[in-house]
Design a protein around this motif. Structure first.
Motif, PDB file in Angstrom:
ATOM      1  N   GLY A 100       0.822  -1.210   0.000  1.00 24.39           N
ATOM      2  CA  GLY A 100       0.000   0.000   0.000  1.00 24.39           C
ATOM      3  C   GLY A 100       0.850   1.252   0.000  1.00 24.39           C
ATOM      4  O   GLY A 100       0.589   2.205  -0.748  1.00 24.39           O
ATOM      5  N   ILE A 466      -4.984   8.277  -1.167  1.00 25.59           N
ATOM      6  CA  ILE A 466      -5.597   7.339  -0.228  1.00 25.59           C
ATOM      7  C   ILE A 466      -6.131   6.084  -0.916  1.00 25.59           C
ATOM      8  O   ILE A 466      -5.891   4.962  -0.452  1.00 25.59           O
ATOM      9  CB  ILE A 466      -6.728   8.034   0.558  1.00 25.59           C
ATOM     10  CG1 ILE A 466      -6.142   9.186   1.386  1.00 25.59           C
ATOM     11  CG2 ILE A 466      -7.461   7.046   1.453  1.00 25.59           C
ATOM     12  CD1 ILE A 466      -7.182  10.065   2.041  1.00 25.59           C
ATOM     13  N   VAL A 467      -6.831   6.261  -2.025  1.00 30.25           N
ATOM     14  CA  VAL A 467      -7.435   5.110  -2.716  1.00 30.25           C
ATOM     15  C   VAL A 467      -6.380   4.107  -3.181  1.00 30.25           C
ATOM     16  O   VAL A 467      -6.514   2.899  -2.925  1.00 30.25           O
ATOM     17  CB  VAL A 467      -8.316   5.577  -3.895  1.00 30.25           C
ATOM     18  CG1 VAL A 467      -8.781   4.377  -4.717  1.00 30.25           C
ATOM     19  CG2 VAL A 467      -9.511   6.364  -3.380  1.00 30.25           C
ATOM     20  N   ILE A 470      -5.103   2.111  -0.158  1.00 29.99           N
ATOM     21  CA  ILE A 470      -6.040   1.075   0.309  1.00 29.99           C
ATOM     22  C   ILE A 470      -6.034  -0.115  -0.639  1.00 29.99           C
ATOM     23  O   ILE A 470      -5.986  -1.279  -0.215  1.00 29.99           O
ATOM     24  CB  ILE A 470      -7.459   1.662   0.435  1.00 29.99           C
ATOM     25  CG1 ILE A 470      -7.484   2.727   1.541  1.00 29.99           C
ATOM     26  CG2 ILE A 470      -8.470   0.555   0.741  1.00 29.99           C
ATOM     27  CD1 ILE A 470      -8.806   3.472   1.636  1.00 29.99           C
ATOM     28  N   VAL A 473      -2.945  -2.254  -0.095  1.00 30.50           N
ATOM     29  CA  VAL A 473      -3.028  -3.146   1.072  1.00 30.50           C
ATOM     30  C   VAL A 473      -3.855  -4.384   0.721  1.00 30.50           C
ATOM     31  O   VAL A 473      -3.478  -5.523   1.038  1.00 30.50           O
ATOM     32  CB  VAL A 473      -3.640  -2.413   2.282  1.00 30.50           C
ATOM     33  CG1 VAL A 473      -3.878  -3.391   3.433  1.00 30.50           C
ATOM     34  CG2 VAL A 473      -2.721  -1.277   2.735  1.00 30.50           C
ATOM     35  N   VAL A 474      -4.983  -4.173   0.049  1.00 27.83           N
ATOM     36  CA  VAL A 474      -5.833  -5.295  -0.381  1.00 27.83           C
ATOM     37  C   VAL A 474      -5.060  -6.209  -1.326  1.00 27.83           C
ATOM     38  O   VAL A 474      -5.126  -7.443  -1.211  1.00 27.83           O
ATOM     39  CB  VAL A 474      -7.115  -4.764  -1.068  1.00 27.83           C
ATOM     40  CG1 VAL A 474      -7.916  -5.920  -1.654  1.00 27.83           C
ATOM     41  CG2 VAL A 474      -7.962  -3.975  -0.074  1.00 27.83           C
TER      42      VAL A 474
END
Length: 511
Positions: A100, A466-467, A470, A473-474
């Motif tokens: 991320g 931010i997007v 995230i 991380v996924v």
């Protein structure tokens, strides 16, 4: 037989042991663009905040970043990876968070680099028109500059270091001349108002720190060159400390010289009137015209140096992620001759071209320059430069905050013989301080963007950071489930690459 243009991404390695402490330090300082900061950043801060104590802000930020550097430098002795932030967070907090962070870093560095192109194109176009009557579109010079930066990016890193070294030296010389002229002019005497803490701790301090932190962006990039440093265990730490000290003191002194040269009572009004041109207007009045002209040329080379430095950083992030299989493995390719990360370099150049064309279409074809710029010719400065560089600065401050926490996590089980100061106390303090600065940036984001009120841009730009974070991380958790072997390599790519070198070296010697 002809040699292959690249090495296999799995065993690809960057050019080893070419950079010493001076070279890496110059890379860092080049990214901060000294002349650009003094001419543009300092005057903008005076104009927007109305605070005279701007010089003190640089000292405060330098002290805070020096504390951050303690833990950062300690970890650099044990983690050597061109992915820097990515590898540090992967090993200190967890691999998914490292993935991320890598995407946030890519967006942030690209935003900083491409944003600076906007100012470069505008400044060169205006300079040619003012001096030679040559009217040219701002984007033409951006595309030309992208080509030059790209060529240097695919060649040996020490070539970039030499070019940047010359440009940075000239920048420092130009600013030093300005400082001397300022203290000689001193219309109100050599006043200490600019360095008086009482003029710093006033309403507007948050905006001063928000603007000021952008001047240091790039100082954290020493670790990116760890794989190419002669002695990474020492080079990264020493270059980081040197850069923070030099940048902090130099900017603080030059900002003070600005208040002395123009006068403490006039600096805010003059900055609001002339903006980044204030330095050149001042030099026109107090020095031969040729000096002012040379400084404007050096202002352009300052921007070029920053562009090259950030380009190198992005190319190495892409290389690291490609080598470890987090992104397409072709990104981990290097040139056989120069050992430069050519795939990452070309990718960054393509990104710069695409974003530039996007702003051109939005402004020239769709007519948005009338909506975002009160004066048409300021469109690339008020959008491309202002939007992207402030977004990049926001992302890098957030990453540094997370890095400080990662340092604590890395040394939590094994301090490796180090004291609590570099492994717990210093990173803990810097995490808190950097988080406060990040909050100040968020609260003052409209001010940084030059907007009187909240618009869609206020939310879209932070979302660009931010997007992807995230989603990264996924993606990291998805890799853990689908490919455990690849997952184990995340943040550890240099260890695999060095192991391959150890295996190949005896064969070269005929053992």
């Amino acid at each position: 037989m002809t040699s292959a243009p690249t090495t296999s991404p799995a065993t690809g390695e960057l050019s080893h042991r070419r950079l010493g402490v001076p070279s890496v330090t110059l890379m860092i300082i080049a990214a901060s663009a000294p002349l650009t900061v003094v001419a543009g950043g300092v005057t903008t801060t005076f104009a927007v905040t109305g605070v005279i104590g701007v010089p003190v802000g640089f000292i405060v930020l330098a002290a805070a970043l020096a504390v951050f550097a303690v833990g950062y430098a300690a970890m650099s002795r044990y983690v050597t990876n061109a992915g820097a932030f990515y590898a540090y967070i992967a090993q200190g907090i967890g691999r998914p968070f490292g993935v991320g962070a890598s995407l946030v870093a890519l967006v942030a560095y690209n935003a900083m680099q491409v944003g600076i192109y906007g100012l470069f194109g505008f400044q060169l176009s205006m300079f040619l028109e003012a001096k030679f009557g040559l009217v040219t579109p701002w984007w033409v010079w951006i595309l030309a500059c992208i080509a030059v930066v790209g060529i240097l990016g695919v060649n040996r890193v020490d070539l970039s270091a030499k070019v940047l070294g010359i440009l940075v030296a000239l920048e420092f010389l130009a600013v030093i001349v300005f400082d001397i002229v300022s203290f000689v002019a001193a219309p109100e005497g050599v006043s200490t108002a600019g360095v008086d803490p009482a003029n710093f701790f006033v309403p507007g301090i948050g905006a001063v720190l928000s603007f000021g932190i952008a001047a240091f962006m790039g100082f954290e990039s020493a670790a990116i060159y760890g794989e190419e440093s002669k002695d990474p265990k020492r080079t990264v730490a020493r270059a980081t400390y040197a850069a923070v000290a030099i940048i902090g003191v130099f900017y603080a002194f030059s900002a003070w010289a600005f208040t002395v040269g123009v006068g403490p009572s006039q600096i805010v009004e003059a900055s609001q009137t002339y903006g980044p041109d204030l330095m050149f207007v001042f030099m026109n009045e107090h020095a031969p015209v040729i000096i002012s002209d040379l400084m404007q040329v050096l202002f352009l080379t300052s921007l070029f140096a920053a562009l090259q430095s950030f380009h190198n950083a992005v190319a190495r992030y892409l290389f690291s992620l490609g080598r470890e299989g987090v992104l397409h493995r072709r990104l981990g390719s290097v040139r056989a001759v120069s050992r430069a990360p050519w795939a990452g370099s070309v990718t960054q150049s393509v990104i710069a071209v695409v974003v530039t064309i996007g702003f051109v279409i939005a402004g020239e074809v769709m007519g948005l320059k009338h909506d975002f710029a009160p004066v048409e010719f300021l469109y690339p400065v008020l959008t491309m430069f202002t939007w992207l560089t402030n977004t990049g600065a926001m992302g890098l401050v957030l990453l540094m905050c997370i890095i400080a926490i990662a340092v604590i996590g890395f040394f939590r089980r094994d301090r490796r013989g180090l004291s609590a100061w570099p492994t717990l106390i210093a990173p803990g303090i810097s995490a808190v301080v950097l988080f406060v600065v990040f909050v100040l940036i968020v609260l003052n984001f409209n001010v940084l963007l030059g907007q009187a009120e909240t618009t869609a841009v206020t939310f879209v730009l932070p979302a660009l950071l931010i997007v992807p974070g995230i989603l990264g991380v996924v993606w990291g958790f998805a890799i853990r489930r689908r490919n455990p072997e690849l997952y184990e390599r995340i943040g550890h790519g240099i260890e695999e690459a060095e192991a391959a070198v150890v295996e190949v070296e005896p064969q070269r010697r005929g053992i």
